[in-house]
Design a protein around this motif. Structure first.
Motif, PDB file in Angstrom:
ATOM      1  N   CYS A 189       0.803  -1.231   0.000  1.00 46.55           N
ATOM      2  CA  CYS A 189       0.000   0.000   0.000  1.00 46.55           C
ATOM      3  C   CYS A 189       0.833   1.277   0.000  1.00 46.55           C
ATOM      4  O   CYS A 189       0.499   2.239  -0.683  1.00 46.55           O
ATOM      5  N   SER A 249       1.212   5.462  -2.229  1.00 46.34           N
ATOM      6  CA  SER A 249       0.971   6.783  -1.635  1.00 46.34           C
ATOM      7  C   SER A 249       2.276   7.430  -1.170  1.00 46.34           C
ATOM      8  O   SER A 249       3.021   7.952  -1.981  1.00 46.34           O
ATOM      9  N   VAL A 262      -4.656  -0.010   2.325  1.00 43.55           N
ATOM     10  CA  VAL A 262      -4.574   1.128   3.225  1.00 43.55           C
ATOM     11  C   VAL A 262      -4.958   2.403   2.480  1.00 43.55           C
ATOM     12  O   VAL A 262      -4.612   2.569   1.309  1.00 43.55           O
ATOM     13  N   GLU A 286      -4.418   6.203   3.788  1.00 41.65           N
ATOM     14  CA  GLU A 286      -3.954   6.977   4.942  1.00 41.65           C
ATOM     15  C   GLU A 286      -4.965   8.029   5.386  1.00 41.65           C
ATOM     16  O   GLU A 286      -5.220   8.181   6.577  1.00 41.65           O
ATOM     17  N   ILE A 301       2.785  18.186   8.106  1.00 37.24           N
ATOM     18  CA  ILE A 301       3.301  16.955   7.500  1.00 37.24           C
ATOM     19  C   ILE A 301       2.367  16.507   6.375  1.00 37.24           C
ATOM     20  O   ILE A 301       2.803  16.190   5.271  1.00 37.24           O
ATOM     21  N   GLY A 320       2.672  18.791   3.398  1.00 37.01           N
ATOM     22  CA  GLY A 320       3.937  18.507   2.714  1.00 37.01           C
ATOM     23  C   GLY A 320       3.814  17.278   1.824  1.00 37.01           C
ATOM     24  O   GLY A 320       4.231  17.290   0.663  1.00 37.01           O
ATOM     25  N   LEU A 321       3.220  16.236   2.362  1.00 37.81           N
ATOM     26  CA  LEU A 321       3.080  14.996   1.585  1.00 37.81           C
ATOM     27  C   LEU A 321       2.121  15.211   0.415  1.00 37.81           C
ATOM     28  O   LEU A 321       2.361  14.741  -0.696  1.00 37.81           O
ATOM     29  N   HIS A 335       3.637  17.053  -2.418  1.00 42.74           N
ATOM     30  CA  HIS A 335       4.651  16.269  -3.107  1.00 42.74           C
ATOM     31  C   HIS A 335       4.042  15.019  -3.755  1.00 42.74           C
ATOM     32  O   HIS A 335       4.754  14.079  -4.105  1.00 42.74           O
ATOM     33  N   GLY A 336       2.708  15.023  -3.838  1.00 45.47           N
ATOM     34  CA  GLY A 336       2.038  13.909  -4.518  1.00 45.47           C
ATOM     35  C   GLY A 336       2.160  12.591  -3.783  1.00 45.47           C
ATOM     36  O   GLY A 336       2.190  11.524  -4.397  1.00 45.47           O
ATOM     37  N   ARG A 337       2.227  12.673  -2.450  1.00 46.95           N
ATOM     38  CA  ARG A 337       2.427  11.433  -1.693  1.00 46.95           C
ATOM     39  C   ARG A 337       1.255  11.087  -0.779  1.00 46.95           C
ATOM     40  O   ARG A 337       1.386  10.225   0.085  1.00 46.95           O
ATOM     41  N   LEU A 338       0.132  11.780  -0.969  1.00 43.56           N
ATOM     42  CA  LEU A 338      -1.013  11.487  -0.104  1.00 43.56           C
ATOM     43  C   LEU A 338      -2.295  11.490  -0.943  1.00 43.56           C
ATOM     44  O   LEU A 338      -2.967  12.495  -1.055  1.00 43.56           O
ATOM     45  N   PRO A 339      -2.629  10.360  -1.547  1.00 43.56           N
ATOM     46  CA  PRO A 339      -3.801  10.332  -2.422  1.00 43.56           C
ATOM     47  C   PRO A 339      -5.084  10.597  -1.635  1.00 43.56           C
ATOM     48  O   PRO A 339      -5.236  10.146  -0.505  1.00 43.56           O
TER      49      PRO A 339
END
Ligand code: SF4
Ligand code: SF4
Lengths: 288, 208
Positions: free
Chosen positions: A9, A13, B146, B148, B170, B173-174, B177-181
């Motif tokens: 997972c 992400s 998962v 988040e 945090i 920031g994520l 940066h394209g890190r939290l869909p």
């Protein structure tokens, strides 16, 4: 040898650059991997905390699907790796557990015969591709780059034997094959706090501070990691560590696949280097 | 019995796994319970050397250190063990496991204790790692993977929504940066996974 890729997972992400760099590097190294079809979460440490049987079934579904596809199951995430590995171990060691998981999987039309070998991506790249093959493809020598090789805990433990559980060396030899220098890093296999960062942040920040200090005191310019959870904690929470401990760390944390990719001449964007919270661009400008 | 201090109880119980006489049998029922669960057998092997405690990155946060916890299990101190925070501060780093001179798979034991604490409703209120694990399980049972953002939403709703605020930088920031869909990835064959989970729930847990 057929490899089945289990991204897990996090690689969809927070660890998306790990997924990108893995795919890009494997392409260049000629390591063909087929995605595990319709995989589900491994269950992670969190599901195991609540109900071990259910999480073994969760994880068992992946093992069964992989057995159907036929090949070694490759996990880039150390937590997935440990969980899938633990599932194999429990199914082997405890016949009653095996029977129950078998019954549950059968209800979903699946069966698992214990035939899926679980491997970590780092181990596959280092052992199956090998340093020589990697070194022969290096386009941009990382000469002089001082790298702290962070293994974290679950990559080398508990019983897998890919490297020494406390003083591993394999990532160090990799860094050297790319032309860089692996600095002394005594805490290389100590815990980053893992999932506790979300529920007990203060404890995890303390552990992260020790890791960052150990690396920077020894002159590291960059750290490499082999797990999305380690990477998330060390990269995204570095600012919080600085505030809590009055420190001034500014240590870019890269996935080991990103470092390999740079040396192989792959475009930094294709490796997801732009997604780092602690930017690595300036430091690595000399190498791209 | 209730008046005996922890030290006295450990003194009486530690190492007396097979003792009879003197203490009522029920005192050792907890030891039986733990050792009968897969992953719990290790309690019989322990020589109380303390290597696990010395290795554990979080031992100083625990109500009882890993070594002490085994002594308490042997002493039958079910309530004190299961209501303690010890296992919830275990980060699964496996250092105790690789170092134990007796081959106790301590990390496995920690999971046995977490499961027992949750299932017997002994975990203390306000236990954040437990709340996080439950939120995680809720999301997994729904999507199979998962997500988040949903998970943290459920977690903060369940604990204290105000404590989510310091996390915002945090998250932002994520996100940038394209890190939290924002939307969850679901597995295709959700029906199959749910059938497996429902079946497993009928089977009464990992122990016999
Ligand atoms: S290291 Fe092993 S033998 Fe020593 S106290 Fe811990 S569990 Fe017991
Ligand atoms: S696995 Fe858990 S109990 Fe063992 S040393 Fe690591 S954090 Fe401590």
């Amino acid at each position: 040898m057929k490899y089945i890729y289990y991204p897990g997972c996090s690689l969809e992400s927070t660890g998306i650059s790990y997924d990108r760099s893995t795919r890009a590097v494997c392409r260049v190294l000629g390591l063909e991997m087929e995605d595990l079809e319709d995989w589900n979460c491994c269950g992670s440490t969190a599901y195991f905390a609540i109900d071990e049987l259910l999480s073994l079934c969760f994880s068992g579904r992946n093992l069964a699907l992989a057995e159907g596809q036929g090949g070694d199951l490759v996990a880039p995430c150390s937590a997935c790796y440990t969980v899938l590995h633990k599932t194999n171990r429990y199914l082997k060691d405890y016949p009653d557990v095996r029977a129950k998981v078998g019954t549950a999987l059968a209800a979903g039309g699946l069966s698992y015969h214990g035939g899926t070998k679980v491997r970590h991506l780092a181990e596959v790249i280092l052992n199956d591709v090998g340093l020589e093959a990697i070194a022969s493809r290096v386009q941009r020598n990382l000469h002089g780059l001082k790298v702290a090789t962070y293994y974290g805990c679950q990559l080398v433990r508990p019983d897998v034997g890919f490297d020494h559980p406390e003083f591993p060396q394999s990532l160090g030899t990799l860094v050297e094959a790319l032309g860089g220098e692996a600095v002394k890093f005594p805490l290389m296999s100590r815990c980053c706090g893992g999932g506790l960062i979300m529920s007990e942040e203060q404890i995890a920040l303390g552990l992260l501070n020790k890791l960052l200090r150990s690396a920077t005191d020894n002159g590291a310019q960059v750290m490499i990691a082999a797990c999305p959870l380690c990477h998330l904690n060390l990269d995204a929470y570095q600012g919080k560590v600085n505030r809590k401990f009055g420190a001034q760390y500014n240590l870019p944390v890269l996935y080991f696949t990103q470092l390999i990719g740079l040396a192989l001449g792959i475009d930094p964007q294709a490796l997801g280097l732009d997604k780092n919270i602690i930017p690595a661009t300036e430091l690595l400008a000399a190498y791209v | 019995m209730a008046s005996a201090s922890i030290e006295e109880k450990i003194e009486r119980g530690a190492g007396l796994a097979t003792a009879d006489g003197g203490e009522p049998k029920a005192e050792y029922g907890f030891l039986e319970e733990v050792r009968s669960i897969p992953g719990g057998e290790g309690v019989d092997l322990c020589i109380q050397c303390g290597t696990c405690t010395g290795s554990c990155p979080n031992a100083n946060e625990m109500d009882h250190t890993p070594r002490e916890l085994i002594a308490m299990i042997r002493a039958g101190m079910r309530d004190q063990v299961l209501s303690s925070n010890s296992m919830w501060y275990c980060a699964s780093c496996y250092l105790c496991t690789v170092r134990c001179p007796r081959g106790v798979k301590y990390t496995d034991l920690m999971y046995v204790l977490k499961n027992l604490a949750w299932q017997s409703k002994m975990a203390k209120r306000g236990n954040r790692p437990l709340a996080m694990a439950r939120s995680f399980v809720d999301v997994l049972n729904r999507f199979g993977r998962v997500h988040e953002a949903t998970m943290l939403g459920v977690y903060y709703f369940r604990t204290n929504p105000l404590t989510a605020l310091p996390l915002a930088p945090i998250g932002i920031g994520l996100l940038t940066h394209g890190r939290l869909p924002l939307f969850p990835h679901r597995i295709k064959n959700q029906a199959q996974l749910q059938t497996i989970v429902r079946k497993a729930q009928e089977l009464g847990g990992i122990s016999q």
